[in-house]
Design a protein around this motif. Sequence first.
Motif, PDB file in Angstrom:
ATOM      1  N   SER A  18       0.252  21.195   1.232  1.00 26.45           N
ATOM      2  CA  SER A  18      -0.090  20.266   2.424  1.00 26.45           C
ATOM      3  C   SER A  18      -1.364  19.646   2.254  1.00 26.45           C
ATOM      4  CB  SER A  18      -0.698  21.557   3.288  1.00 26.45           C
ATOM      5  OG  SER A  18      -1.624  22.619   2.838  1.00 26.45           O
ATOM      6  N   ARG A  41       1.289  27.148   4.388  1.00 21.08           N
ATOM      7  CA  ARG A  41       1.651  27.821   5.387  1.00 21.08           C
ATOM      8  C   ARG A  41       1.549  26.458   6.678  1.00 21.08           C
ATOM      9  NH1 ARG A  41      -3.273  31.393   4.512  1.00 21.08           N
ATOM     10  NH2 ARG A  41      -4.005  29.185   2.994  1.00 21.08           N
ATOM     11  N   ARG A  42       1.017  25.246   6.199  1.00 20.87           N
ATOM     12  CA  ARG A  42       0.396  24.672   7.577  1.00 20.87           C
ATOM     13  C   ARG A  42       2.445  23.846   7.560  1.00 20.87           C
ATOM     14  NH1 ARG A  42      -5.760  22.942   6.031  1.00 20.87           N
ATOM     15  NH2 ARG A  42      -4.846  23.124   3.982  1.00 20.87           N
ATOM     16  N   TYR A 150     -12.595  34.718  -9.081  1.00 18.78           N
ATOM     17  CA  TYR A 150     -11.426  33.389  -8.579  1.00 18.78           C
ATOM     18  C   TYR A 150     -11.593  33.149 -10.738  1.00 18.78           C
ATOM     19  CZ  TYR A 150     -10.368  28.907  -8.740  1.00 18.78           C
ATOM     20  OH  TYR A 150      -9.235  27.515  -8.811  1.00 18.78           O
ATOM     21  N   THR A 185     -11.496  18.094  -3.056  1.00 26.04           N
ATOM     22  CA  THR A 185     -10.123  18.128  -2.488  1.00 26.04           C
ATOM     23  C   THR A 185     -10.893  19.418  -1.388  1.00 26.04           C
ATOM     24  OG1 THR A 185      -9.864  20.276  -3.611  1.00 26.04           O
ATOM     25  CG2 THR A 185      -8.653  19.072  -4.393  1.00 26.04           C
TER      26      THR A 185
HETATM   27  N1  LIG Z   1     -10.637  21.521  -6.776  1.00 23.86           N
HETATM   28  C1  LIG Z   1     -10.598  22.463  -7.775  1.00 23.86           C
HETATM   29  O1  LIG Z   1     -11.826  21.811  -7.894  1.00 23.86           O
HETATM   30  C2  LIG Z   1     -10.200  22.861  -8.532  1.00 23.86           C
HETATM   31  C3  LIG Z   1     -10.091  22.571 -10.061  1.00 23.86           C
HETATM   32  C4  LIG Z   1      -9.400  23.442 -10.970  1.00 23.86           C
HETATM   33  C5  LIG Z   1      -7.970  24.545 -10.302  1.00 23.86           C
HETATM   34  N2  LIG Z   1      -8.288  24.228  -8.839  1.00 23.86           N
HETATM   35  C6  LIG Z   1      -6.448  24.480  -8.142  1.00 23.86           C
HETATM   36  O2  LIG Z   1      -5.899  23.713  -7.837  1.00 23.86           O
HETATM   37  C7  LIG Z   1      -4.920  24.917  -7.027  1.00 23.86           C
HETATM   38  C8  LIG Z   1      -4.860  23.392  -5.155  1.00 23.86           C
HETATM   39  O3  LIG Z   1      -6.182  23.339  -4.784  1.00 23.86           O
HETATM   40  P1  LIG Z   1      -6.931  22.548  -4.462  1.00 23.86           P
HETATM   41  O4  LIG Z   1      -8.259  21.917  -5.225  1.00 23.86           O
HETATM   42  O5  LIG Z   1      -6.158  21.236  -4.284  1.00 23.86           O
HETATM   43  O6  LIG Z   1      -7.315  23.472  -3.578  1.00 23.86           O
HETATM   44  P2  LIG Z   1      -6.727  22.175  -1.835  1.00 23.86           P
HETATM   45  O7  LIG Z   1      -7.431  21.123  -0.799  1.00 23.86           O
HETATM   46  O8  LIG Z   1      -7.930  23.534  -0.334  1.00 23.86           O
HETATM   47  O9  LIG Z   1      -5.252  23.057  -1.351  1.00 23.86           O
HETATM   48  C9  LIG Z   1      -4.616  24.209  -1.404  1.00 23.86           C
HETATM   49  C10 LIG Z   1      -3.267  24.318  -1.664  1.00 23.86           C
HETATM   50  O10 LIG Z   1      -3.104  25.750  -1.072  1.00 23.86           O
HETATM   51  C11 LIG Z   1      -1.831  26.559  -0.138  1.00 23.86           C
HETATM   52  N3  LIG Z   1      -2.548  27.583   0.278  1.00 23.86           N
HETATM   53  C12 LIG Z   1      -3.314  28.532  -0.081  1.00 23.86           C
HETATM   54  N4  LIG Z   1      -2.768  29.611   0.340  1.00 23.86           N
HETATM   55  C13 LIG Z   1      -1.794  29.793   0.408  1.00 23.86           C
HETATM   56  C14 LIG Z   1      -0.973  30.730   0.649  1.00 23.86           C
HETATM   57  N5  LIG Z   1      -1.134  31.981   0.954  1.00 23.86           N
HETATM   58  N6  LIG Z   1       0.291  30.323   0.548  1.00 23.86           N
HETATM   59  C15 LIG Z   1       0.668  29.633   0.824  1.00 23.86           C
HETATM   60  N7  LIG Z   1      -0.152  28.145   0.627  1.00 23.86           N
HETATM   61  C16 LIG Z   1      -0.799  28.170   0.380  1.00 23.86           C
HETATM   62  C17 LIG Z   1      -2.525  25.447   0.973  1.00 23.86           C
HETATM   63  O11 LIG Z   1      -1.528  25.306   1.849  1.00 23.86           O
HETATM   64  P3  LIG Z   1      -1.931  26.142   3.740  1.00 23.86           P
HETATM   65  O12 LIG Z   1      -3.622  26.772   3.985  1.00 23.86           O
HETATM   66  O13 LIG Z   1      -1.883  25.291   4.624  1.00 23.86           O
HETATM   67  O14 LIG Z   1      -0.974  27.004   3.543  1.00 23.86           O
HETATM   68  C18 LIG Z   1      -2.997  23.846   0.451  1.00 23.86           C
HETATM   69  O15 LIG Z   1      -2.132  23.093   0.279  1.00 23.86           O
HETATM   70  C19 LIG Z   1      -5.563  25.396  -7.100  1.00 23.86           C
HETATM   71  O16 LIG Z   1      -4.818  27.079  -7.032  1.00 23.86           O
HETATM   72  C20 LIG Z   1      -6.648  25.418  -7.788  1.00 23.86           C
HETATM   73  O17 LIG Z   1      -7.081  26.583  -7.565  1.00 23.86           O
HETATM   74  C21 LIG Z   1      -9.258  23.564  -7.943  1.00 23.86           C
END
Ligand SMILES: NC(=O)c1ccc[n+]([C@@H]2O[C@H](COP(=O)([O-])OP(=O)(O)OC[C@H]3O[C@@H](n4cnc5c(N)ncnc54)[C@H](OP(=O)(O)O)[C@@H]3O)[C@@H](O)[C@H]2O)c1
Length: 249
Positions: A18, A41-42, A150, A185
Amino acid sequence: MHAPTSLQGKTALVTGASAGIGAATARALSQLGARVVLVARRMERLQALAAECPAAEVCALDVRDAGAMQQTLAAWDFDIVVANAGLGLGMGPLQDGRPEDWDRMIDTNVKGVLHTLHATLPGLLARGAGDVVVLGSVAGRQVYPGGNVYNATKHAVRALYEALRLDAGGRGVRFTTVDPGMVETEFSIVRLGDAQAADQVYADMTPLRPEDVADAIAYAVTRPAHMNVGEIVLWPTDQASTRDVQRRS
Ligand SMILES: NC(=O)c1ccc[n+]([C@@H]2O[C@H](COP(=O)([O-])OP(=O)(O)OC[C@H]3O[C@@H](n4cnc5c(N)ncnc54)[C@H](OP(=O)(O)O)[C@@H]3O)[C@@H](O)[C@H]2O)c1
């Protein structure tokens, strides 16, 4: 140079579709021809994304709900599984942390990946082909001050990636961990609780975009079948380590 293989006829699961990296990955895999199954979830967000993709189905699911994950995901035979849903909550010394935040991070980032794989890996192994991509992080390779729980969850993801190779490797399924540095993000908004604080994280530097990470995932899953891209570590050029960010001011 290997020409990218088409994903026509393949079905890809993307959790956390999402927003951010998950949404960009779903778009990329869809553009390469895959049917995408979008989980988060959304529901409204998923539906809006599905409308952009030629073949997409949506599931409002919480990856922490083992029973719902098992039951719902049984409806598909997946060729590609991207375990991406995850979050950080809070940033500060362990002694000041909130146990409820720790539970959510561990339940989502670690157990959510387990539930995703438990529901889908038997099918991939039975068919003897396919890709599992887990979203780790450079936080799973280098800890940084205030990152404690984390960091621990992402170290766990890295351990799970290695364990998967030992338990299920060599049976036709490929395993990849994609470990990015700073990606702009909604991650920092969720982690810090407000958009202004999140903007500061990326101030005066150029972070990765979610599309950059999606590009790396698309690369891994479009290699020839005999070639398993195991680990991709992707830094912004402005980030030398989890502690060193080059800012222009
Ligand atoms: N951004 C960074 O700097 C970064 C760096 C390294 C790794 N990562 C990793 O990349 C992945 C994606 O992160 P992002 O940066 O894209 O963050 P984001 O924009 O906040 O997206 C997170 C996604 O995870 C979903 N999510 C969270 N809790 C959930 C649950 N209980 N059940 C189902 N879906 C859930 C959210 O959807 P809903 O809220 O709609 O459920 C959203 O779609 C994560 O594993 C994060 O740790 C991010």
